[in-house]
Write an enzyme that holds these catalytic residues in place. Structure first.
Site, PDB file in Angstrom:
ATOM      1  N   GLU A 178       0.862  -1.189   0.000  1.00 46.67           N
ATOM      2  CA  GLU A 178       0.000   0.000   0.000  1.00 46.67           C
ATOM      3  C   GLU A 178       0.895   1.235   0.000  1.00 46.67           C
ATOM      4  O   GLU A 178       1.897   1.274   0.709  1.00 46.67           O
ATOM      5  CB  GLU A 178      -0.843  -0.027   1.283  1.00 46.67           C
ATOM      6  CG  GLU A 178      -1.706   1.184   1.477  1.00 46.67           C
ATOM      7  CD  GLU A 178      -2.410   1.182   2.831  1.00 46.67           C
ATOM      8  OE1 GLU A 178      -3.337   0.385   3.016  1.00 46.67           O
ATOM      9  OE2 GLU A 178      -2.024   1.985   3.702  1.00 46.67           O
ATOM     10  N   HIS A 195      -8.456   3.534  -2.546  1.00 48.15           N
ATOM     11  CA  HIS A 195      -9.275   3.452  -1.338  1.00 48.15           C
ATOM     12  C   HIS A 195     -10.385   4.491  -1.455  1.00 48.15           C
ATOM     13  O   HIS A 195     -10.122   5.664  -1.706  1.00 48.15           O
ATOM     14  CB  HIS A 195      -8.425   3.709  -0.096  1.00 48.15           C
ATOM     15  CG  HIS A 195      -7.489   2.571   0.189  1.00 48.15           C
ATOM     16  ND1 HIS A 195      -6.786   2.440   1.363  1.00 48.15           N
ATOM     17  CD2 HIS A 195      -7.153   1.487  -0.568  1.00 48.15           C
ATOM     18  CE1 HIS A 195      -6.064   1.329   1.320  1.00 48.15           C
ATOM     19  NE2 HIS A 195      -6.261   0.741   0.155  1.00 48.15           N
ATOM     20  N   ARG A 250     -14.854   3.288   5.612  1.00 48.05           N
ATOM     21  CA  ARG A 250     -15.597   4.405   6.187  1.00 48.05           C
ATOM     22  C   ARG A 250     -14.732   5.645   6.312  1.00 48.05           C
ATOM     23  O   ARG A 250     -15.176   6.759   6.077  1.00 48.05           O
ATOM     24  CB  ARG A 250     -16.119   4.025   7.587  1.00 48.05           C
ATOM     25  CG  ARG A 250     -17.060   5.054   8.151  1.00 48.05           C
ATOM     26  CD  ARG A 250     -17.243   4.894   9.644  1.00 48.05           C
ATOM     27  NE  ARG A 250     -16.025   5.222  10.375  1.00 48.05           N
ATOM     28  CZ  ARG A 250     -15.910   5.182  11.686  1.00 48.05           C
ATOM     29  NH1 ARG A 250     -16.938   4.797  12.432  1.00 48.05           N
ATOM     30  NH2 ARG A 250     -14.777   5.506  12.295  1.00 48.05           N
ATOM     31  N   GLY A 251     -13.439   5.449   6.681  1.00 47.06           N
ATOM     32  CA  GLY A 251     -12.578   6.593   7.001  1.00 47.06           C
ATOM     33  C   GLY A 251     -12.706   6.925   8.467  1.00 47.06           C
ATOM     34  O   GLY A 251     -13.629   6.459   9.153  1.00 47.06           O
ATOM     35  N   ASP A 252     -11.748   7.693   8.950  1.00 43.80           N
ATOM     36  CA  ASP A 252     -11.755   8.084  10.364  1.00 43.80           C
ATOM     37  C   ASP A 252     -12.419   9.441  10.538  1.00 43.80           C
ATOM     38  O   ASP A 252     -12.759  10.101   9.564  1.00 43.80           O
ATOM     39  CB  ASP A 252     -10.307   8.134  10.883  1.00 43.80           C
ATOM     40  CG  ASP A 252      -9.770   6.732  11.107  1.00 43.80           C
ATOM     41  OD1 ASP A 252     -10.512   5.890  11.630  1.00 43.80           O
ATOM     42  OD2 ASP A 252      -8.608   6.490  10.749  1.00 43.80           O
ATOM     43  N   TYR A 275     -10.305  -6.200  11.377  1.00 42.18           N
ATOM     44  CA  TYR A 275      -9.473  -5.807  12.517  1.00 42.18           C
ATOM     45  C   TYR A 275      -9.230  -6.988  13.464  1.00 42.18           C
ATOM     46  O   TYR A 275     -10.091  -7.294  14.305  1.00 42.18           O
ATOM     47  CB  TYR A 275     -10.148  -4.650  13.279  1.00 42.18           C
ATOM     48  CG  TYR A 275     -10.386  -3.456  12.384  1.00 42.18           C
ATOM     49  CD1 TYR A 275      -9.462  -2.421  12.316  1.00 42.18           C
ATOM     50  CD2 TYR A 275     -11.520  -3.386  11.560  1.00 42.18           C
ATOM     51  CE1 TYR A 275      -9.656  -1.347  11.462  1.00 42.18           C
ATOM     52  CE2 TYR A 275     -11.722  -2.312  10.703  1.00 42.18           C
ATOM     53  CZ  TYR A 275     -10.791  -1.298  10.651  1.00 42.18           C
ATOM     54  OH  TYR A 275     -10.979  -0.243   9.791  1.00 42.18           O
ATOM     55  N   HIS A 324     -11.971  -3.238  15.784  1.00 36.36           N
ATOM     56  CA  HIS A 324     -11.943  -1.807  15.482  1.00 36.36           C
ATOM     57  C   HIS A 324     -12.087  -1.032  16.790  1.00 36.36           C
ATOM     58  O   HIS A 324     -12.830  -1.461  17.686  1.00 36.36           O
ATOM     59  CB  HIS A 324     -13.077  -1.448  14.518  1.00 36.36           C
ATOM     60  CG  HIS A 324     -13.064  -0.008  14.121  1.00 36.36           C
ATOM     61  ND1 HIS A 324     -13.933   0.917  14.654  1.00 36.36           N
ATOM     62  CD2 HIS A 324     -12.268   0.674  13.258  1.00 36.36           C
ATOM     63  CE1 HIS A 324     -13.681   2.111  14.115  1.00 36.36           C
ATOM     64  NE2 HIS A 324     -12.679   1.989  13.265  1.00 36.36           N
ATOM     65  N   GLN A 331      -6.121  -4.788   9.337  1.00 40.76           N
ATOM     66  CA  GLN A 331      -5.310  -3.783  10.010  1.00 40.76           C
ATOM     67  C   GLN A 331      -3.980  -4.439  10.357  1.00 40.76           C
ATOM     68  O   GLN A 331      -3.893  -5.665  10.495  1.00 40.76           O
ATOM     69  CB  GLN A 331      -6.042  -3.332  11.296  1.00 40.76           C
ATOM     70  CG  GLN A 331      -5.362  -2.263  12.105  1.00 40.76           C
ATOM     71  CD  GLN A 331      -5.139  -1.021  11.276  1.00 40.76           C
ATOM     72  OE1 GLN A 331      -4.178  -0.957  10.496  1.00 40.76           O
ATOM     73  NE2 GLN A 331      -6.006  -0.031  11.412  1.00 40.76           N
TER      74      GLN A 331
HETATM   75  P1  FAD Z   1     -16.831   0.268   9.158  1.00 42.99           P
HETATM   76  O1  FAD Z   1     -16.770  -1.097   8.597  1.00 42.99           O
HETATM   77  O2  FAD Z   1     -17.971   1.138   8.760  1.00 42.99           O
HETATM   78  O3  FAD Z   1     -16.783   0.134  10.748  1.00 42.99           O
HETATM   79  C1  FAD Z   1     -16.558   1.278  11.568  1.00 42.99           C
HETATM   80  C2  FAD Z   1     -17.070   1.004  12.974  1.00 42.99           C
HETATM   81  O4  FAD Z   1     -18.490   0.982  12.961  1.00 42.99           O
HETATM   82  C3  FAD Z   1     -16.655  -0.360  13.530  1.00 42.99           C
HETATM   83  O5  FAD Z   1     -16.436  -0.206  14.899  1.00 42.99           O
HETATM   84  C4  FAD Z   1     -17.851  -1.253  13.265  1.00 42.99           C
HETATM   85  O6  FAD Z   1     -17.922  -2.315  14.191  1.00 42.99           O
HETATM   86  C5  FAD Z   1     -18.980  -0.255  13.452  1.00 42.99           C
HETATM   87  N1  FAD Z   1     -20.190  -0.537  12.666  1.00 42.99           N
HETATM   88  C6  FAD Z   1     -20.250  -0.962  11.381  1.00 42.99           C
HETATM   89  N2  FAD Z   1     -21.540  -1.035  10.972  1.00 42.99           N
HETATM   90  C7  FAD Z   1     -22.310  -0.623  12.013  1.00 42.99           C
HETATM   91  C8  FAD Z   1     -23.696  -0.446  12.225  1.00 42.99           C
HETATM   92  N3  FAD Z   1     -24.593  -0.727  11.286  1.00 42.99           N
HETATM   93  N4  FAD Z   1     -24.114   0.010  13.439  1.00 42.99           N
HETATM   94  C9  FAD Z   1     -23.229   0.300  14.416  1.00 42.99           C
HETATM   95  N5  FAD Z   1     -21.892   0.151  14.281  1.00 42.99           N
HETATM   96  C10 FAD Z   1     -21.425  -0.301  13.090  1.00 42.99           C
HETATM   97  N6  FAD Z   1      -8.558   5.303   6.413  1.00 42.99           N
HETATM   98  C11 FAD Z   1      -8.447   6.344   5.566  1.00 42.99           C
HETATM   99  O7  FAD Z   1      -8.838   7.467   5.914  1.00 42.99           O
HETATM  100  N7  FAD Z   1      -7.896   6.185   4.314  1.00 42.99           N
HETATM  101  C12 FAD Z   1      -7.459   4.982   3.863  1.00 42.99           C
HETATM  102  O8  FAD Z   1      -6.982   4.879   2.735  1.00 42.99           O
HETATM  103  C13 FAD Z   1      -7.564   3.855   4.739  1.00 42.99           C
HETATM  104  N8  FAD Z   1      -7.142   2.631   4.368  1.00 42.99           N
HETATM  105  C14 FAD Z   1      -7.305   1.559   5.210  1.00 42.99           C
HETATM  106  C15 FAD Z   1      -6.913   0.274   4.796  1.00 42.99           C
HETATM  107  C16 FAD Z   1      -7.043  -0.807   5.647  1.00 42.99           C
HETATM  108  C17 FAD Z   1      -6.616  -2.174   5.199  1.00 42.99           C
HETATM  109  C18 FAD Z   1      -7.580  -0.624   6.954  1.00 42.99           C
HETATM  110  C19 FAD Z   1      -7.699  -1.794   7.897  1.00 42.99           C
HETATM  111  C20 FAD Z   1      -7.978   0.638   7.369  1.00 42.99           C
HETATM  112  C21 FAD Z   1      -7.852   1.737   6.517  1.00 42.99           C
HETATM  113  N9  FAD Z   1      -8.261   3.012   6.894  1.00 42.99           N
HETATM  114  C22 FAD Z   1      -8.136   4.067   6.034  1.00 42.99           C
HETATM  115  C23 FAD Z   1      -8.791   3.255   8.241  1.00 42.99           C
HETATM  116  C24 FAD Z   1     -10.314   3.137   8.320  1.00 42.99           C
HETATM  117  O9  FAD Z   1     -10.928   4.134   7.547  1.00 42.99           O
HETATM  118  C25 FAD Z   1     -10.690   3.271   9.777  1.00 42.99           C
HETATM  119  O10 FAD Z   1     -10.231   2.191  10.517  1.00 42.99           O
HETATM  120  C26 FAD Z   1     -12.160   3.574  10.074  1.00 42.99           C
HETATM  121  O11 FAD Z   1     -12.250   4.018  11.420  1.00 42.99           O
HETATM  122  C27 FAD Z   1     -13.104   2.388   9.913  1.00 42.99           C
HETATM  123  O12 FAD Z   1     -13.260   2.043   8.615  1.00 42.99           O
HETATM  124  P2  FAD Z   1     -14.099   0.725   8.202  1.00 42.99           P
HETATM  125  O13 FAD Z   1     -14.202   0.734   6.753  1.00 42.99           O
HETATM  126  O14 FAD Z   1     -13.534  -0.461   8.879  1.00 42.99           O
HETATM  127  O15 FAD Z   1     -15.499   1.115   8.857  1.00 42.99           O
END
Ligand code: FAD
Length: 318
Positions: free
Chosen positions: A19, A94, A124-126, A180, A184, A211
């Site tokens: 990456e 991404h 989702r992003g942070d 994760y 997460h 992660q």
């Molecule tokens: P989600 O899958 O939406 O989960 C987020 C949180 O919400 C989790 O705690 C989950 O349990 C909870 N959740 C999900 N659905 C629901 C629901 N219906 N109701 C209640 N809770 C729910 N960040 C960037 O900004 N740019 C990047 O390029 C980037 N690349 C990444 C690549 C990898 C391989 C990884 C592991 C992470 C990356 N991230 C990146 C970080 C990521 O955006 C963050 O970890 C973010 O906080 C969560 O993203 P997610 O897609 O896992 O979210």
């Protein structure tokens, strides 16, 4: 080509991928190429390109500070296209929920399709740097599951607002999502987080990238728990070599992950960051060897800039 097809074609042989992070605004893409060049000999079938969220900056205007919104590392899609063109390798942009409306996401996906990009990583992003918690962008998605659904809808020719009912050039994106092994940071438990991951899979995700983790047992347990939760798509381990002493605080703080005692002791006993980098390389080599022996589909490395350490690891492993 889709990641899932690369995996099928590999016949069980572990692949190498990595990456990269786009350069900061104003920096040259040549620097990025310099870091990609040494890694191409290990034949990565795909390279991921991260997307960074927008942030607030304050511009001094005659003593008054004006708040502006900017993206410090723009250009994910352009970089994907440039790398694909230069190295003839698949690239995975991404795609984030945060900072994008559904319409903007649709435009991005349409551009990806025109550029022949077959894979996207749906995230989702942070939260923005000034926010405590993630807040959905107005008109955007709250969770990655919804983004996966939008991509899947587009694959089925369903654009937003039912505008195109006669789509004759459907996309066919292969969709990656995040997983994760140490859960997460916002999830109340690993079981709940796995349930959420299963929702992403049910919505149409094709593979998971994890992660970073530093104890392989966490990955093995996660894969097992995911299987038990009904998740049967490839789970690609993400590996990050420690590079500086500050990572001991930074990585747990930012990613809410644990570091093994042996690794902490080894890093702490280093006299310089050059030594830390070597410890990081050796740790990642040991991790990679064990994961390779376990038959993981891909060893996916987080390069975050300089690639010399990843090159050294890959030389030993591939
Ligand atoms: P989600 O899958 O939406 O989960 C987020 C949180 O919400 C989790 O705690 C989950 O349990 C909870 N959740 C999900 N659905 C629901 C629901 N219906 N109701 C209640 N809770 C729910 N960040 C960037 O900004 N740019 C990047 O390029 C980037 N690349 C990444 C690549 C990898 C391989 C990884 C592991 C992470 C990356 N991230 C990146 C970080 C990521 O955006 C963050 O970890 C973010 O906080 C969560 O993203 P997610 O897609 O896992 O979210």
């Amino acid at each position: 080509m889709k990641i899932t097809d690369h995996l099928k074609k590999s016949n069980g042989k572990t692949l190498f991928s990595f990456e990269i992070v786009p350069p900061q605004k104003g920096k040259n893409i040549q620097e990025l190429y310099k870091n990609i060049d040494p890694l191409m000999e290990f034949n990565p079938p795909f390279i991921d390109v991260t997307t960074s969220r927008e942030e607030y900056i304050y511009v001094n205007k005659e003593g008054l500070f004006d708040r502006k919104t900017t993206r410090m590392r723009p250009g994910t899609l352009g970089i994907c296209a440039a790398i694909k063109h230069k190295y003839n390798v698949d690239t995975v942009p991404h795609v984030l929920c945060g900072g994008f409306t559904k319409e903007e996401t649709e435009y991005l996906l349409v551009d990806c399709h025109y550029l022949g990009i077959d894979n996207v990583m749906a995230l989702r992003g942070d939260a923005m740097s000034h926010q405590k918690y993630f807040e959905a962008t107005k008109g955007g998605h709250t969770y990655a599951t919804q983004l996966v659904k939008q991509i899947k809808d587009l694959n089925n020719g369903n654009y937003l607002h039912d505008i195109c009912t006669q789509s004759d050039d459907k996309s066919d994106f292969c969709i990656g999502v995040a997983g994760y092994p140490e859960k997460h940071m916002e999830a109340p438990s690993l079981t709940t987080d796995l349930r959420r991951l299963k929702e992403k899979v049910d919505a149409g995700a094709d593979y998971v990238v994890t992660q970073m983790f530093f104890d392989n047992q966490k990955y093995f347990d996660f894969v097992e728990a995911a299987k038990n939760a009904g998740i049967n798509i490839p789970i690609i381990p993400g590996i990050k070599p420690i590079a500086v002493n500050r990572h001991l605080q930074l990585l747990p703080q930012v990613f809410k992950i644990d570091l093994p005692e042996d690794l902490i002791t080894a890093v702490d006993s280093c006299k310089s960051n050059k030594d830390v980098r070597q410890v990081g390389i050796e740790w990642a080599i040991q991790q990679s060897k064990e994961l390779l022996a376990a038959g993981v589909p891909v060893l996916h490395y987080y390069s975050m800039g300089k690639s010399t350490n990843i090159s050294q690891i890959a030389k030993t492993i591939f």
